[in-house]
Design an enzyme around this catalytic site. Sequence first.
Site, short mmCIF file in Angstrom:
data_model
loop_
_atom_site.label_atom_id
_atom_site.label_comp_id
_atom_site.label_asym_id
_atom_site.label_seq_id
_atom_site.Cartn_x
_atom_site.Cartn_y
_atom_site.Cartn_z
N GLY A 10 -4.11 2.60 -2.62
CA GLY A 10 -4.59 1.67 -1.61
C GLY A 10 -5.26 0.49 -2.28
O GLY A 10 -4.61 -0.50 -2.62
N ASN A 39 -3.72 -13.97 -0.68
CA ASN A 39 -4.73 -15.02 -0.55
C ASN A 39 -4.63 -15.67 0.84
O ASN A 39 -5.63 -15.85 1.53
CB ASN A 39 -4.55 -16.08 -1.64
CG ASN A 39 -4.98 -15.59 -3.00
OD1 ASN A 39 -5.86 -14.74 -3.12
ND2 ASN A 39 -4.33 -16.11 -4.04
N THR A 44 0.82 -1.21 0.00
CA THR A 44 0.00 0.00 0.00
C THR A 44 0.86 1.26 0.00
O THR A 44 1.90 1.33 0.65
CB THR A 44 -0.92 0.00 1.22
OG1 THR A 44 -1.77 -1.15 1.17
CG2 THR A 44 -1.79 1.25 1.27
N GLU A 102 -5.61 -6.07 4.20
CA GLU A 102 -5.49 -7.23 3.30
C GLU A 102 -6.51 -7.17 2.16
O GLU A 102 -6.97 -8.19 1.65
CB GLU A 102 -5.63 -8.56 4.07
CG GLU A 102 -4.80 -8.69 5.34
CD GLU A 102 -3.31 -8.75 5.09
OE1 GLU A 102 -2.83 -7.96 4.27
OE2 GLU A 102 -2.64 -9.57 5.73
N GLN A 159 -35.08 -15.02 27.38
CA GLN A 159 -35.13 -15.64 26.05
C GLN A 159 -34.62 -14.71 24.96
O GLN A 159 -33.91 -15.15 24.04
CB GLN A 159 -36.56 -16.08 25.73
CG GLN A 159 -36.64 -16.90 24.45
CD GLN A 159 -38.06 -17.38 24.18
OE1 GLN A 159 -38.95 -16.57 23.96
NE2 GLN A 159 -38.26 -18.70 24.18
N ARG A 162 -5.38 -13.08 3.72
CA ARG A 162 -6.81 -12.84 3.94
C ARG A 162 -7.42 -13.92 4.82
O ARG A 162 -8.27 -13.63 5.68
CB ARG A 162 -7.52 -12.74 2.60
CG ARG A 162 -7.24 -11.44 1.89
CD ARG A 162 -7.59 -11.43 0.41
NE ARG A 162 -7.25 -10.12 -0.15
CZ ARG A 162 -7.09 -9.87 -1.44
NH1 ARG A 162 -7.23 -10.85 -2.33
NH2 ARG A 162 -6.76 -8.65 -1.85
#
Length: 382
Positions: free
Chosen positions: A131, A239, A126, A363, A278, A242
């Site tokens: 970006g 990959n 980056t 990422e 509940q 991530r």
Amino acid sequence: MTSTLLTEDQQALVETTLDFAQDHLAPHALDWDRDKHFPVDVLRKAAGLGLGGVYVREASGGSGLTRSDGVLVFETLASGCPSIAGYLSIHNMVAWMIDRYGDDAQRERWLPRLCAMEDLASYCLTEPGAGSDAAALTSRAVRDGDGWVLTGVKQFISGAGASQLYVVMARTGGEGADGVSAFVVDKDDPGLAFGPNERKMGWNAQPTRQVVLDGVRLPADRLLGREGEGFRIAMNGLNGGRLGIAACSLGGARSALDRSLTHLADREAFGQRLLDAQALRFRLADMATELAAARALVQQAAQALDRGDPQAPYLCAMAKRFATDTGYSVADRALQLHGGYGYLSEYGIEKIVRDLRVHQILEGTNEIMRVIVARGLTEAFG
């Protein structure tokens, strides 16, 4: 995490990692966040368990684990501290890139120290003006004799200043992805400098700085892979990265859910335990169900990456988007279940919320994950 779905080796891996997270991460996580302390000594203890080179081949000093093993490791580590687990995921991504794309001399030179975490590593893609559109990066590497001279600025670099090695993507050719190459830069190389530590919402237990390359001169053996291959190396690294960040989101959110169960069991209102209400039980059920679904998707993507499935990048993007969105949502609801106590730093919930928020950005933003998934869905239509 359902133990019946794990092999005996994976169950042992989870138990060992959980002991480490509970003993060495969780008790200190709030102090590290408050003091902005990067616990390098603790990272080296993690390396003693093989967590500095999770995916690196054993011959190079690594643990030689699969991606399916790795997501278990990072989920479990993040139950102790998402910030430290996140940095470990990045360090391991870089170590894998060197192991996968480096030559024998490069692996021998760098990987033993990376696996022992005697040296830490950072990933530099980056830039201030590049970006999500990473292929538009402007950092340049120009040939100079047998070597290269690198100039440019990298932004939001985890571990910067503390790391010894930086895998840097720089432009060696024309515009676009094919003009990018990858280089290994050492902290001690003249011309390398760092910006101030960024003041951040979360991930305070690890430094984030600019990496400034001001005419950094590198010998030819610092090129990682082939010239023009850098963008592909960067994307293949992501990959796995991530999946690591997706798993860290699951671990942080699981910790928040566990804390909510304890809190609701201990608190009473209107003459009954909150855990017996509940409406609150339904919330807990939804949180647990969503985490289980996200975990299944992360495991599916990890298995696809392990077997070299062409659909793996698509599945990794899908898993990262869903798990990081789910993890943040579960943590946020856990804070609400704690009422006012959730907003107090001493309970640890607000730190998890702050740490997990950035997982939806780094990422590859979750908007970019949607682009990747949509491309995979529609590419057959031209």
